[in-house]
Design a protein around this motif. Sequence first.
Motif, PDB file in Angstrom:
ATOM      1  N   LYS A 254      71.512 107.788 103.325  1.00 12.23           N
ATOM      2  CA  LYS A 254      71.820 107.201 104.604  1.00 12.23           C
ATOM      3  C   LYS A 254      73.428 107.554 104.720  1.00 12.23           C
ATOM      4  CE  LYS A 254      68.298 104.140 105.968  1.00 12.23           C
ATOM      5  NZ  LYS A 254      68.039 102.669 106.017  1.00 12.23           N
ATOM      6  N   ALA A 255      73.907 107.160 103.584  1.00  9.80           N
ATOM      7  CA  ALA A 255      75.659 107.331 103.576  1.00  9.80           C
ATOM      8  C   ALA A 255      76.075 109.071 103.859  1.00  9.80           C
ATOM      9  CB  ALA A 255      76.102 106.836 102.448  1.00  9.80           C
ATOM     10  N   HIS A 256      75.059 109.700 103.643  1.00 11.64           N
ATOM     11  CA  HIS A 256      75.337 111.080 103.726  1.00 11.64           C
ATOM     12  C   HIS A 256      74.521 111.759 104.756  1.00 11.64           C
ATOM     13  CE1 HIS A 256      77.579 112.006  99.698  1.00 11.64           C
ATOM     14  NE2 HIS A 256      77.134 110.740  99.043  1.00 11.64           N
ATOM     15  N   GLY A 257      73.693 111.183 105.258  1.00 15.17           N
ATOM     16  CA  GLY A 257      72.989 111.770 106.557  1.00 15.17           C
ATOM     17  C   GLY A 257      71.801 112.625 105.901  1.00 15.17           C
ATOM     18  N   VAL A 258      71.407 112.477 104.775  1.00 14.72           N
ATOM     19  CA  VAL A 258      70.087 112.981 104.255  1.00 14.72           C
ATOM     20  C   VAL A 258      68.973 112.349 103.800  1.00 14.72           C
ATOM     21  CG1 VAL A 258      71.598 114.931 103.472  1.00 14.72           C
ATOM     22  CG2 VAL A 258      71.237 113.171 101.839  1.00 14.72           C
ATOM     23  N   SER A 259      68.017 112.814 103.530  1.00  8.60           N
ATOM     24  CA  SER A 259      66.710 112.147 103.095  1.00  8.60           C
ATOM     25  C   SER A 259      66.636 111.537 101.644  1.00  8.60           C
ATOM     26  CB  SER A 259      65.435 113.093 103.375  1.00  8.60           C
ATOM     27  OG  SER A 259      65.511 113.782 102.322  1.00  8.60           O
ATOM     28  N   ILE A 260      65.708 110.640 101.297  1.00 14.66           N
ATOM     29  CA  ILE A 260      65.700 110.105 100.129  1.00 14.66           C
ATOM     30  C   ILE A 260      65.202 111.413  99.073  1.00 14.66           C
ATOM     31  CG2 ILE A 260      63.925 108.782  98.537  1.00 14.66           C
ATOM     32  CD1 ILE A 260      63.728 107.173 100.900  1.00 14.66           C
ATOM     33  N   ALA A 261      64.599 112.359  99.481  1.00 14.28           N
ATOM     34  CA  ALA A 261      64.141 113.750  98.652  1.00 14.28           C
ATOM     35  C   ALA A 261      65.326 114.301  98.534  1.00 14.28           C
ATOM     36  CB  ALA A 261      63.053 114.303  99.269  1.00 14.28           C
ATOM     37  N   SER A 262      66.277 114.550  99.425  1.00 17.56           N
ATOM     38  CA  SER A 262      67.435 115.331  99.531  1.00 17.56           C
ATOM     39  C   SER A 262      68.316 114.660  98.291  1.00 17.56           C
ATOM     40  CB  SER A 262      68.074 115.501 100.710  1.00 17.56           C
ATOM     41  OG  SER A 262      67.276 116.030 101.744  1.00 17.56           O
ATOM     42  N   THR A 263      68.336 113.478  98.197  1.00 19.84           N
ATOM     43  CA  THR A 263      69.421 112.474  97.541  1.00 19.84           C
ATOM     44  C   THR A 263      68.796 112.754  95.929  1.00 19.84           C
ATOM     45  OG1 THR A 263      69.702 111.165  99.259  1.00 19.84           O
ATOM     46  CG2 THR A 263      70.563 110.545  97.100  1.00 19.84           C
ATOM     47  N   ALA A 264      67.510 112.452  95.878  1.00 20.74           N
ATOM     48  CA  ALA A 264      66.917 112.764  94.296  1.00 20.74           C
ATOM     49  C   ALA A 264      67.094 114.076  93.878  1.00 20.74           C
ATOM     50  CB  ALA A 264      65.546 112.331  94.495  1.00 20.74           C
ATOM     51  N   LEU A 265      67.074 115.203  94.783  1.00 20.33           N
ATOM     52  CA  LEU A 265      67.210 116.554  94.237  1.00 20.33           C
ATOM     53  C   LEU A 265      68.632 116.783  93.900  1.00 20.33           C
ATOM     54  CD1 LEU A 265      64.903 118.559  96.749  1.00 20.33           C
ATOM     55  CD2 LEU A 265      64.532 118.033  94.164  1.00 20.33           C
ATOM     56  N   ALA A 266      69.611 116.142  94.543  1.00 21.07           N
ATOM     57  CA  ALA A 266      71.118 116.240  94.524  1.00 21.07           C
ATOM     58  C   ALA A 266      71.578 115.711  93.351  1.00 21.07           C
ATOM     59  CB  ALA A 266      71.796 115.450  95.811  1.00 21.07           C
ATOM     60  N   TRP A 267      70.738 114.383  92.902  1.00 21.41           N
ATOM     61  CA  TRP A 267      71.147 113.832  91.654  1.00 21.41           C
ATOM     62  C   TRP A 267      70.646 114.861  90.490  1.00 21.41           C
ATOM     63  CZ3 TRP A 267      67.989 112.746  87.590  1.00 21.41           C
ATOM     64  CH2 TRP A 267      68.661 112.162  86.508  1.00 21.41           C
ATOM     65  N   LEU A 268      69.613 115.535  90.619  1.00 25.84           N
ATOM     66  CA  LEU A 268      69.202 116.161  89.555  1.00 25.84           C
ATOM     67  C   LEU A 268      69.988 117.487  89.449  1.00 25.84           C
ATOM     68  CD1 LEU A 268      66.862 116.707  87.406  1.00 25.84           C
ATOM     69  CD2 LEU A 268      65.444 117.583  89.129  1.00 25.84           C
ATOM     70  N   ARG A 269      70.424 118.219  90.480  1.00 24.35           N
ATOM     71  CA  ARG A 269      71.465 119.192  90.607  1.00 24.35           C
ATOM     72  C   ARG A 269      72.769 118.847  89.737  1.00 24.35           C
ATOM     73  NH1 ARG A 269      75.199 120.642  94.301  1.00 24.35           N
ATOM     74  NH2 ARG A 269      74.434 119.386  95.805  1.00 24.35           N
ATOM     75  N   ALA A 270      72.983 117.632  89.834  1.00 24.75           N
ATOM     76  CA  ALA A 270      74.196 117.346  89.463  1.00 24.75           C
ATOM     77  C   ALA A 270      74.131 116.966  87.615  1.00 24.75           C
ATOM     78  CB  ALA A 270      74.879 115.900  89.921  1.00 24.75           C
TER      79      ALA A 270
END
Length: 317
Positions: A254-270
């Motif tokens: 929510k802080a980034h304006g993206v979904s739960i799935a997007s956030t989970a993938l962004a963590w993995l990408r990092a």
Amino acid sequence: MSRIGNSDLDVLPLSLGGNVFGWTADRDTSFAVLDAFHAGGGDFIDTADAYSAWVPGNSGGESETLIGEWLASRRPENVVVATKVSQHPQFQGLSAANVRAAAEASLKRLGVDTIDLYYAHFDDESVPLEETVAAFGDLVKDGLVRYTAVSNYTGPRIREWIGYAQAAGSALPVAVQPHYNLVHRNEVEEGVVPVAEEFGLGLVPYSALASGFLTGKYRSTDATGQSSPRAQGAAKYATAQGLKIIDALEGIGKAHGVSIASTALAWLRAQPTVVAPIASASRVDQVGGLLDSARVDLTADEIGELTRLSEWNPDQG
């Protein structure tokens, strides 16, 4: 853009999974998903020759065929296609003869002259590893494959593969495809990542959303009434710890304006050595959220929070 290991393949840091094409996505839907992915900047597609042999009436190769038809129809530029060998019903295992025959069959279905990235799908200990490594090297030497890779291999076996390739002056793998996500970390981080870091391999994790659990859709361990294998697979992660992870993903998203799935993938990408998580879409409206993950950058504190919450603790159940 992200570079796949020591290759010259630069891709958006998200790979579109082709396992659903010819399964939960028919031809028209598959084309629409691929169109939306490419229009949004996606340029890395993952499939396997075995997709989707498990579906009644299918024989394997359906995903490659649909992707090949899409490539022929759209003629997109700079799209990287990865596929795999060892699990197709007609091309089981990793003997040299089978690797060559399977690659030729995949090339025909995809309608391309060269496979960009070719994985050994699962380790085949019935075949001497030296034979498999040589077969993959010959594919590169003969121009059928640009780069080689391994999927579902342990760290020691990856190291052994590299040793044989180095001794023969053969093509070295550039990527590893492991099962890796916020709720399935230890095996990869302890056994595979150190080898990837040592040899410059890029990780392309599959099951990046844990059978859909990391979309936030499944929040109960009770899968009663859920008929899909996906729902059954996701339900097992809905422990107290798993639900804390979902809550954190929701707040950060929510802080980034993206979904739960997007956030989970962004963590993995990092995570170290990760190039591009794989995620699939059976509907066009799912594609945008996946693409968001390739462009949202979590803060160090956000990454740290998710890492801490997802550390395995046997007492958390």
